[in-house]
Motif scaffolding. Structure first.
Motif, PDB file in Angstrom:
ATOM      1  N   UNK A 225       0.878  -1.162   0.000  1.00 32.58           N
ATOM      2  CA  UNK A 225       0.000   0.000   0.000  1.00 32.58           C
ATOM      3  C   UNK A 225       0.914   1.210   0.000  1.00 32.58           C
ATOM      4  N   UNK A 226       0.956   1.948   1.126  1.00 33.58           N
ATOM      5  CA  UNK A 226       1.971   2.999   1.264  1.00 33.58           C
ATOM      6  C   UNK A 226       3.358   2.383   1.418  1.00 33.58           C
ATOM      7  N   UNK A 227       3.409   1.221   2.070  1.00 29.11           N
ATOM      8  CA  UNK A 227       4.638   0.451   2.246  1.00 29.11           C
ATOM      9  C   UNK A 227       4.385  -0.970   1.759  1.00 29.11           C
ATOM     10  N   UNK A 228       5.369  -1.833   1.939  1.00 26.33           N
ATOM     11  CA  UNK A 228       5.222  -3.239   1.548  1.00 26.33           C
ATOM     12  C   UNK A 228       5.739  -4.122   2.674  1.00 26.33           C
ATOM     13  N   UNK A 229       5.085  -5.255   2.870  1.00 19.20           N
ATOM     14  CA  UNK A 229       5.531  -6.199   3.891  1.00 19.20           C
ATOM     15  C   UNK A 229       5.107  -7.608   3.495  1.00 19.20           C
ATOM     16  N   UNK A 230       5.780  -8.594   4.091  1.00 17.62           N
ATOM     17  CA  UNK A 230       5.503  -9.988   3.776  1.00 17.62           C
ATOM     18  C   UNK A 230       4.326 -10.519   4.583  1.00 17.62           C
ATOM     19  N   UNK A 231       3.579 -11.444   3.976  1.00 16.67           N
ATOM     20  CA  UNK A 231       2.512 -12.174   4.661  1.00 16.67           C
ATOM     21  C   UNK A 231       2.680 -13.655   4.345  1.00 16.67           C
ATOM     22  N   UNK A 232       1.974 -14.489   5.093  1.00 14.08           N
ATOM     23  CA  UNK A 232       2.042 -15.925   4.869  1.00 14.08           C
ATOM     24  C   UNK A 232       0.908 -16.371   3.951  1.00 14.08           C
ATOM     25  N   UNK A 233       1.072 -17.546   3.374  1.00 19.44           N
ATOM     26  CA  UNK A 233       0.063 -18.075   2.453  1.00 19.44           C
ATOM     27  C   UNK A 233      -1.285 -18.219   3.143  1.00 19.44           C
ATOM     28  N   UNK A 234      -1.262 -18.629   4.401  1.00 16.32           N
ATOM     29  CA  UNK A 234      -2.522 -18.840   5.125  1.00 16.32           C
ATOM     30  C   UNK A 234      -3.291 -17.541   5.342  1.00 16.32           C
ATOM     31  N   UNK A 235      -2.625 -16.392   5.180  1.00 16.84           N
ATOM     32  CA  UNK A 235      -3.282 -15.100   5.382  1.00 16.84           C
ATOM     33  C   UNK A 235      -4.022 -14.611   4.135  1.00 16.84           C
ATOM     34  N   UNK A 236      -3.806 -15.252   2.995  1.00 12.20           N
ATOM     35  CA  UNK A 236      -4.353 -14.750   1.733  1.00 12.20           C
ATOM     36  C   UNK A 236      -5.872 -14.547   1.739  1.00 12.20           C
ATOM     37  N   UNK A 237      -6.666 -15.502   2.249  1.00 16.83           N
ATOM     38  CA  UNK A 237      -8.122 -15.290   2.175  1.00 16.83           C
ATOM     39  C   UNK A 237      -8.618 -14.124   3.016  1.00 16.83           C
ATOM     40  N   UNK A 238      -7.794 -13.660   3.946  1.00 17.68           N
ATOM     41  CA  UNK A 238      -8.268 -12.681   4.926  1.00 17.68           C
ATOM     42  C   UNK A 238      -7.616 -11.312   4.767  1.00 17.68           C
ATOM     43  N   UNK A 239      -6.990 -11.073   3.630  1.00 15.47           N
ATOM     44  CA  UNK A 239      -6.379  -9.770   3.387  1.00 15.47           C
ATOM     45  C   UNK A 239      -7.449  -8.689   3.323  1.00 15.47           C
ATOM     46  N   UNK A 240      -7.139  -7.538   3.889  1.00 10.52           N
ATOM     47  CA  UNK A 240      -8.076  -6.418   3.883  1.00 10.52           C
ATOM     48  C   UNK A 240      -7.428  -5.194   3.267  1.00 10.52           C
ATOM     49  N   UNK A 241      -8.249  -4.411   2.606  1.00  7.52           N
ATOM     50  CA  UNK A 241      -7.792  -3.152   2.031  1.00  7.52           C
ATOM     51  C   UNK A 241      -7.632  -2.125   3.148  1.00  7.52           C
ATOM     52  N   UNK A 242      -6.617  -1.280   3.024  1.00 10.77           N
ATOM     53  CA  UNK A 242      -6.398  -0.231   4.014  1.00 10.77           C
ATOM     54  C   UNK A 242      -6.484   1.150   3.386  1.00 10.77           C
ATOM     55  N   UNK A 243      -6.362   2.187   4.198  1.00 12.64           N
ATOM     56  CA  UNK A 243      -6.417   3.564   3.672  1.00 12.64           C
ATOM     57  C   UNK A 243      -5.076   3.956   3.053  1.00 12.64           C
ATOM     58  N   UNK A 244      -4.677   3.189   2.048  1.00 11.33           N
ATOM     59  CA  UNK A 244      -3.341   3.351   1.478  1.00 11.33           C
ATOM     60  C   UNK A 244      -3.398   3.843   0.035  1.00 11.33           C
ATOM     61  N   UNK A 245      -2.292   4.455  -0.380  1.00 12.03           N
ATOM     62  CA  UNK A 245      -2.046   4.708  -1.798  1.00 12.03           C
ATOM     63  C   UNK A 245      -1.306   3.491  -2.368  1.00 12.03           C
ATOM     64  N   UNK A 246      -0.937   3.546  -3.635  1.00 15.82           N
ATOM     65  CA  UNK A 246      -0.295   2.400  -4.298  1.00 15.82           C
ATOM     66  C   UNK A 246       1.186   2.676  -4.498  1.00 15.82           C
ATOM     67  N   UNK A 247       1.993   2.139  -3.595  1.00 12.92           N
ATOM     68  CA  UNK A 247       3.445   2.313  -3.684  1.00 12.92           C
ATOM     69  C   UNK A 247       4.047   1.064  -4.335  1.00 12.92           C
ATOM     70  N   UNK A 248       3.968   1.022  -5.652  1.00 12.08           N
ATOM     71  CA  UNK A 248       4.498  -0.121  -6.396  1.00 12.08           C
ATOM     72  C   UNK A 248       6.006  -0.239  -6.227  1.00 12.08           C
TER      73      UNK A 248
END
Length: 322
Positions: A225-248
Protein backbone atom coordinates in the motif's frame (compact mmCIF):
# COMPACT_ATOMS: atom_id res chain seq x y z
CA UNK A 1 -26.14 -62.51 -21.46
CA UNK A 2 -26.47 -58.73 -21.21
CA UNK A 3 -29.65 -57.41 -19.65
CA UNK A 4 -31.05 -54.05 -18.53
CA UNK A 5 -33.24 -53.09 -15.62
CA UNK A 6 -35.49 -50.05 -15.85
CA UNK A 7 -36.94 -48.06 -12.96
CA UNK A 8 -38.52 -44.69 -12.37
CA UNK A 9 -36.11 -41.77 -12.57
CA UNK A 10 -35.21 -40.43 -9.13
CA UNK A 11 -34.10 -36.80 -9.38
CA UNK A 12 -33.12 -36.75 -5.70
CA UNK A 13 -30.30 -39.17 -6.42
CA UNK A 14 -28.60 -36.51 -8.54
CA UNK A 15 -28.96 -33.67 -6.05
CA UNK A 16 -25.80 -32.33 -4.48
CA UNK A 17 -25.16 -33.08 -0.84
CA UNK A 18 -26.66 -30.15 1.15
CA UNK A 19 -23.43 -29.74 3.09
CA UNK A 20 -21.42 -29.36 -0.13
CA UNK A 21 -23.89 -26.80 -1.48
CA UNK A 22 -23.73 -24.71 1.68
CA UNK A 23 -19.95 -25.13 1.97
CA UNK A 24 -19.41 -23.69 -1.50
CA UNK A 25 -21.55 -20.67 -0.64
CA UNK A 26 -19.96 -20.29 2.78
CA UNK A 27 -16.44 -20.24 1.32
CA UNK A 28 -17.44 -17.51 -1.11
CA UNK A 29 -18.96 -15.46 1.71
CA UNK A 30 -15.90 -16.04 3.88
CA UNK A 31 -13.77 -14.44 1.18
CA UNK A 32 -15.98 -11.35 1.14
CA UNK A 33 -15.94 -11.04 4.94
CA UNK A 34 -12.13 -11.39 5.13
CA UNK A 35 -12.39 -14.52 7.26
CA UNK A 36 -15.12 -13.34 9.64
CA UNK A 37 -16.95 -16.63 10.29
CA UNK A 38 -19.82 -15.07 12.27
CA UNK A 39 -20.54 -12.51 9.58
CA UNK A 40 -20.34 -15.12 6.81
CA UNK A 41 -22.77 -17.40 8.68
CA UNK A 42 -25.11 -14.46 9.22
CA UNK A 43 -25.11 -13.70 5.50
CA UNK A 44 -25.61 -17.38 4.72
CA UNK A 45 -28.65 -17.47 7.01
CA UNK A 46 -30.09 -14.42 5.25
CA UNK A 47 -29.59 -16.11 1.87
CA UNK A 48 -31.25 -19.24 3.19
CA UNK A 49 -34.25 -17.24 4.42
CA UNK A 50 -34.59 -15.60 1.02
CA UNK A 51 -33.92 -18.55 -1.29
CA UNK A 52 -34.82 -21.59 0.90
CA UNK A 53 -31.48 -23.32 0.39
CA UNK A 54 -32.02 -25.70 3.32
CA UNK A 55 -35.04 -27.79 4.28
CA UNK A 56 -36.51 -29.43 7.37
CA UNK A 57 -34.04 -32.31 7.11
CA UNK A 58 -30.88 -30.18 7.09
CA UNK A 59 -30.64 -26.64 8.45
CA UNK A 60 -27.99 -24.00 9.05
CA UNK A 61 -27.39 -25.27 12.60
CA UNK A 62 -26.65 -28.73 11.17
CA UNK A 63 -24.26 -27.14 8.70
CA UNK A 64 -22.42 -25.25 11.46
CA UNK A 65 -22.03 -28.44 13.47
CA UNK A 66 -20.72 -30.27 10.40
CA UNK A 67 -18.20 -27.48 9.81
CA UNK A 68 -16.89 -28.02 13.33
CA UNK A 69 -16.94 -31.82 13.11
CA UNK A 70 -15.17 -31.87 9.75
CA UNK A 71 -12.48 -29.44 10.92
CA UNK A 72 -13.33 -26.44 8.74
CA UNK A 73 -13.87 -24.01 11.62
CA UNK A 74 -12.73 -23.97 15.23
CA UNK A 75 -12.84 -21.90 18.40
CA UNK A 76 -10.37 -19.02 18.54
CA UNK A 77 -8.78 -20.65 21.60
CA UNK A 78 -9.22 -17.58 23.79
CA UNK A 79 -12.04 -18.95 25.91
CA UNK A 80 -14.79 -17.23 23.92
CA UNK A 81 -17.44 -18.58 21.56
CA UNK A 82 -15.86 -16.88 18.56
CA UNK A 83 -15.30 -19.18 15.59
CA UNK A 84 -12.37 -18.83 13.18
CA UNK A 85 -11.36 -20.68 10.00
CA UNK A 86 -9.17 -23.74 10.55
CA UNK A 87 -6.20 -24.79 8.41
CA UNK A 88 -8.45 -27.16 6.47
CA UNK A 89 -10.65 -24.24 5.43
CA UNK A 90 -7.64 -22.22 4.26
CA UNK A 91 -6.49 -25.14 2.11
CA UNK A 92 -10.01 -25.62 0.77
CA UNK A 93 -10.25 -21.93 -0.17
CA UNK A 94 -7.01 -22.10 -2.14
CA UNK A 95 -8.08 -25.27 -3.93
CA UNK A 96 -11.42 -23.73 -4.87
CA UNK A 97 -9.65 -20.64 -6.20
CA UNK A 98 -7.43 -22.91 -8.29
CA UNK A 99 -10.48 -24.77 -9.61
CA UNK A 100 -12.29 -21.54 -10.44
CA UNK A 101 -9.42 -19.76 -12.16
CA UNK A 102 -6.89 -22.31 -13.39
CA UNK A 103 -8.97 -25.39 -14.11
CA UNK A 104 -7.85 -25.41 -17.76
CA UNK A 105 -4.21 -25.60 -16.64
CA UNK A 106 -4.83 -28.68 -14.55
CA UNK A 107 -5.93 -30.56 -17.66
CA UNK A 108 -2.50 -30.16 -19.26
CA UNK A 109 0.59 -32.30 -18.70
CA UNK A 110 1.76 -32.56 -15.13
CA UNK A 111 5.33 -31.81 -14.15
CA UNK A 112 7.74 -29.04 -13.32
CA UNK A 113 8.95 -26.13 -15.44
CA UNK A 114 10.18 -27.33 -18.83
CA UNK A 115 13.29 -25.72 -20.29
CA UNK A 116 15.04 -25.86 -23.66
CA UNK A 117 18.03 -27.63 -22.09
CA UNK A 118 18.53 -31.37 -21.89
CA UNK A 119 19.03 -33.06 -18.54
CA UNK A 120 17.16 -34.97 -15.87
CA UNK A 121 13.42 -34.82 -16.43
CA UNK A 122 10.43 -36.84 -17.55
CA UNK A 123 9.60 -35.38 -20.98
CA UNK A 124 11.48 -36.91 -23.90
CA UNK A 125 13.27 -34.97 -26.60
CA UNK A 126 13.80 -36.43 -30.08
CA UNK A 127 17.39 -37.32 -29.20
CA UNK A 128 18.75 -40.73 -28.14
CA UNK A 129 22.16 -41.20 -26.52
CA UNK A 130 24.25 -44.03 -25.03
CA UNK A 131 23.41 -45.08 -21.49
CA UNK A 132 25.47 -43.47 -18.71
CA UNK A 133 25.75 -44.52 -15.09
CA UNK A 134 22.88 -43.03 -13.10
CA UNK A 135 20.39 -42.85 -15.98
CA UNK A 136 16.93 -44.14 -14.93
CA UNK A 137 15.97 -47.40 -16.62
CA UNK A 138 12.49 -46.12 -17.45
CA UNK A 139 14.15 -43.82 -20.01
CA UNK A 140 15.58 -46.82 -21.88
CA UNK A 141 15.15 -46.61 -25.68
CA UNK A 142 14.25 -50.24 -26.37
CA UNK A 143 14.31 -50.15 -30.17
CA UNK A 144 17.72 -48.49 -30.34
CA UNK A 145 19.06 -50.77 -27.59
CA UNK A 146 17.97 -53.98 -29.36
CA UNK A 147 19.29 -52.71 -32.67
CA UNK A 148 22.66 -51.95 -31.10
CA UNK A 149 22.82 -55.41 -29.49
CA UNK A 150 22.12 -57.14 -32.80
CA UNK A 151 24.78 -55.11 -34.58
CA UNK A 152 27.39 -55.69 -31.87
CA UNK A 153 26.74 -59.37 -31.07
CA UNK A 154 24.72 -60.84 -33.93
CA UNK A 155 21.34 -62.55 -33.91
CA UNK A 156 22.41 -66.15 -33.22
CA UNK A 157 23.60 -65.54 -29.65
CA UNK A 158 21.62 -62.54 -28.53
CA UNK A 159 22.69 -60.82 -25.31
CA UNK A 160 22.95 -57.28 -23.92
CA UNK A 161 25.87 -55.39 -22.46
CA UNK A 162 26.01 -51.91 -20.99
CA UNK A 163 27.56 -50.66 -24.22
CA UNK A 164 24.38 -51.64 -26.09
CA UNK A 165 22.05 -49.60 -23.90
CA UNK A 166 20.62 -46.34 -25.19
CA UNK A 167 18.29 -43.90 -23.44
CA UNK A 168 15.95 -41.12 -24.48
CA UNK A 169 17.28 -37.64 -23.84
CA UNK A 170 14.93 -35.58 -21.68
CA UNK A 171 14.32 -31.91 -21.08
CA UNK A 172 15.92 -30.58 -17.94
CA UNK A 173 13.33 -29.36 -15.44
CA UNK A 174 14.27 -26.39 -13.31
CA UNK A 175 13.15 -24.68 -10.13
CA UNK A 176 11.85 -21.12 -9.89
CA UNK A 177 11.67 -18.60 -7.06
CA UNK A 178 8.49 -16.52 -7.19
CA UNK A 179 7.40 -13.43 -5.29
CA UNK A 180 3.69 -12.66 -5.43
CA UNK A 181 2.78 -8.97 -4.88
CA UNK A 182 -0.79 -8.00 -3.93
CA UNK A 183 -2.12 -4.45 -4.00
CA UNK A 184 -4.19 -3.61 -0.88
CA UNK A 185 -4.55 0.12 -1.53
CA UNK A 186 -7.88 1.89 -1.03
CA UNK A 187 -8.61 1.89 -4.76
CA UNK A 188 -9.24 -1.87 -4.54
CA UNK A 189 -12.67 -1.04 -3.07
CA UNK A 190 -13.11 2.48 -4.46
CA UNK A 191 -16.54 3.60 -5.73
CA UNK A 192 -18.16 0.48 -4.29
CA UNK A 193 -16.32 -1.87 -6.66
CA UNK A 194 -14.94 -4.95 -4.93
CA UNK A 195 -11.60 -5.67 -6.56
CA UNK A 196 -9.87 -7.15 -3.53
CA UNK A 197 -11.95 -10.36 -3.55
CA UNK A 198 -11.03 -11.33 -7.14
CA UNK A 199 -7.46 -10.28 -6.35
CA UNK A 200 -7.39 -12.68 -3.40
CA UNK A 201 -8.84 -15.43 -5.57
CA UNK A 202 -6.16 -14.95 -8.21
CA UNK A 203 -3.49 -14.91 -5.50
CA UNK A 204 -4.79 -18.09 -3.88
CA UNK A 205 -5.10 -19.81 -7.24
CA UNK A 206 -1.52 -18.91 -8.15
CA UNK A 207 -0.26 -19.98 -4.73
CA UNK A 208 -2.05 -23.32 -4.87
CA UNK A 209 -0.86 -23.89 -8.44
CA UNK A 210 2.76 -23.31 -7.45
CA UNK A 211 2.50 -25.38 -4.25
CA UNK A 212 0.87 -28.38 -5.91
CA UNK A 213 2.31 -28.36 -9.41
CA UNK A 214 5.79 -27.02 -8.66
CA UNK A 215 6.49 -28.23 -5.11
CA UNK A 216 10.24 -27.61 -5.40
CA UNK A 217 9.74 -23.92 -6.15
CA UNK A 218 9.89 -21.20 -3.51
CA UNK A 219 6.99 -18.79 -3.05
CA UNK A 220 7.03 -15.55 -1.06
CA UNK A 221 4.00 -13.28 -0.76
CA UNK A 222 4.01 -9.55 -0.07
CA UNK A 223 1.28 -6.92 0.09
CA UNK A 224 1.80 -3.26 -0.70
CA UNK A 225 0.00 0.00 0.00
CA UNK A 226 1.97 3.00 1.26
CA UNK A 227 4.64 0.45 2.25
CA UNK A 228 5.22 -3.24 1.55
CA UNK A 229 5.53 -6.20 3.89
CA UNK A 230 5.50 -9.99 3.78
CA UNK A 231 2.51 -12.17 4.66
CA UNK A 232 2.04 -15.92 4.87
CA UNK A 233 0.06 -18.07 2.45
CA UNK A 234 -2.52 -18.84 5.12
CA UNK A 235 -3.28 -15.10 5.38
CA UNK A 236 -4.35 -14.75 1.73
CA UNK A 237 -8.12 -15.29 2.17
CA UNK A 238 -8.27 -12.68 4.93
CA UNK A 239 -6.38 -9.77 3.39
CA UNK A 240 -8.08 -6.42 3.88
CA UNK A 241 -7.79 -3.15 2.03
CA UNK A 242 -6.40 -0.23 4.01
CA UNK A 243 -6.42 3.56 3.67
CA UNK A 244 -3.34 3.35 1.48
CA UNK A 245 -2.05 4.71 -1.80
CA UNK A 246 -0.30 2.40 -4.30
CA UNK A 247 3.44 2.31 -3.68
CA UNK A 248 4.50 -0.12 -6.40
CA UNK A 249 8.13 0.89 -5.89
CA UNK A 250 8.09 -0.34 -2.28
CA UNK A 251 6.61 -3.65 -3.42
CA UNK A 252 9.18 -4.16 -6.17
CA UNK A 253 12.07 -3.21 -3.88
CA UNK A 254 10.98 -5.74 -1.25
CA UNK A 255 10.42 -8.40 -3.92
CA UNK A 256 13.91 -7.85 -5.31
CA UNK A 257 15.42 -8.00 -1.81
CA UNK A 258 13.73 -11.36 -1.23
CA UNK A 259 14.82 -12.75 -4.58
CA UNK A 260 18.37 -11.53 -4.03
CA UNK A 261 18.61 -13.97 -1.11
CA UNK A 262 17.40 -16.88 -3.22
CA UNK A 263 20.22 -18.90 -4.76
CA UNK A 264 17.96 -20.10 -7.57
CA UNK A 265 18.94 -18.50 -10.92
CA UNK A 266 15.31 -18.58 -12.12
CA UNK A 267 13.33 -15.78 -10.48
CA UNK A 268 10.08 -14.00 -11.22
CA UNK A 269 7.67 -11.44 -9.77
CA UNK A 270 3.89 -11.65 -10.15
CA UNK A 271 1.95 -8.51 -9.27
CA UNK A 272 -1.81 -8.23 -8.73
CA UNK A 273 -3.03 -4.64 -8.84
CA UNK A 274 -5.87 -2.49 -10.15
CA UNK A 275 -4.07 0.45 -11.65
CA UNK A 276 -1.29 2.98 -11.67
CA UNK A 277 1.22 3.68 -8.87
CA UNK A 278 0.29 6.74 -6.80
CA UNK A 279 2.93 6.85 -4.08
CA UNK A 280 6.68 6.65 -3.45
CA UNK A 281 8.80 7.29 -0.41
CA UNK A 282 11.28 10.16 -0.54
CA UNK A 283 13.49 9.99 2.52
CA UNK A 284 11.15 9.51 5.47
CA UNK A 285 8.18 11.18 3.79
CA UNK A 286 5.58 9.87 1.35
CA UNK A 287 5.15 11.55 -2.00
CA UNK A 288 1.54 10.91 -3.07
CA UNK A 289 -0.52 11.88 -6.08
CA UNK A 290 -3.74 10.02 -6.91
CA UNK A 291 -4.76 12.49 -9.63
CA UNK A 292 -3.59 11.16 -12.95
CA UNK A 293 -0.16 9.79 -13.82
CA UNK A 294 2.59 11.50 -11.86
CA UNK A 295 5.86 11.62 -13.81
CA UNK A 296 8.04 11.42 -10.69
CA UNK A 297 6.26 8.31 -9.39
CA UNK A 298 6.08 6.69 -12.81
CA UNK A 299 9.79 7.20 -13.53
CA UNK A 300 10.81 5.61 -10.22
CA UNK A 301 8.55 2.65 -10.93
CA UNK A 302 9.80 2.18 -14.49
CA UNK A 303 13.40 2.45 -13.33
CA UNK A 304 12.86 -0.52 -11.03
CA UNK A 305 11.11 -2.45 -13.80
CA UNK A 306 14.14 -1.87 -16.04
CA UNK A 307 16.42 -3.05 -13.23
CA UNK A 308 14.37 -6.24 -12.91
CA UNK A 309 14.71 -6.82 -16.62
CA UNK A 310 18.49 -6.41 -16.49
CA UNK A 311 18.58 -8.96 -13.67
CA UNK A 312 16.48 -11.37 -15.78
CA UNK A 313 13.57 -11.15 -13.35
CA UNK A 314 10.33 -11.01 -15.37
CA UNK A 315 7.47 -9.04 -13.84
CA UNK A 316 4.01 -10.36 -14.73
CA UNK A 317 1.08 -8.09 -13.90
CA UNK A 318 -2.49 -9.26 -13.29
CA UNK A 319 -4.73 -6.23 -13.74
CA UNK A 320 -7.93 -6.35 -11.66
CA UNK A 321 -10.32 -3.90 -13.32
CA UNK A 322 -13.63 -3.76 -15.12
Amino acid sequence: MISWRFRKFDSDAFKENPFETLLRLFKELLMHTNGDVSKALNWLTQLDNQYSITDDNYGIADFIQDLKDKGYIKSDGKGSDKLVPAAKMELSLRKQALDDIFDHLRKSKSGDHKTNHTGQGDEHTAEIRPFAFGDPLDQLAMTETLKSAQINHGIDEFFLTQQDLHVHETYYQSQTSTVLMIDISHSMILYGEDRITPAKKVAMGLAELIITRYPKDTLDIIVFGNDAWQVEIKDLPYLEVGPYHTNTVAGLELAMDILRKRKNPNKQIMMITDGKPTCIKVGKKYYKNAYGIDRKILNRTLALAVKCRKLNIPVTTFMIAR
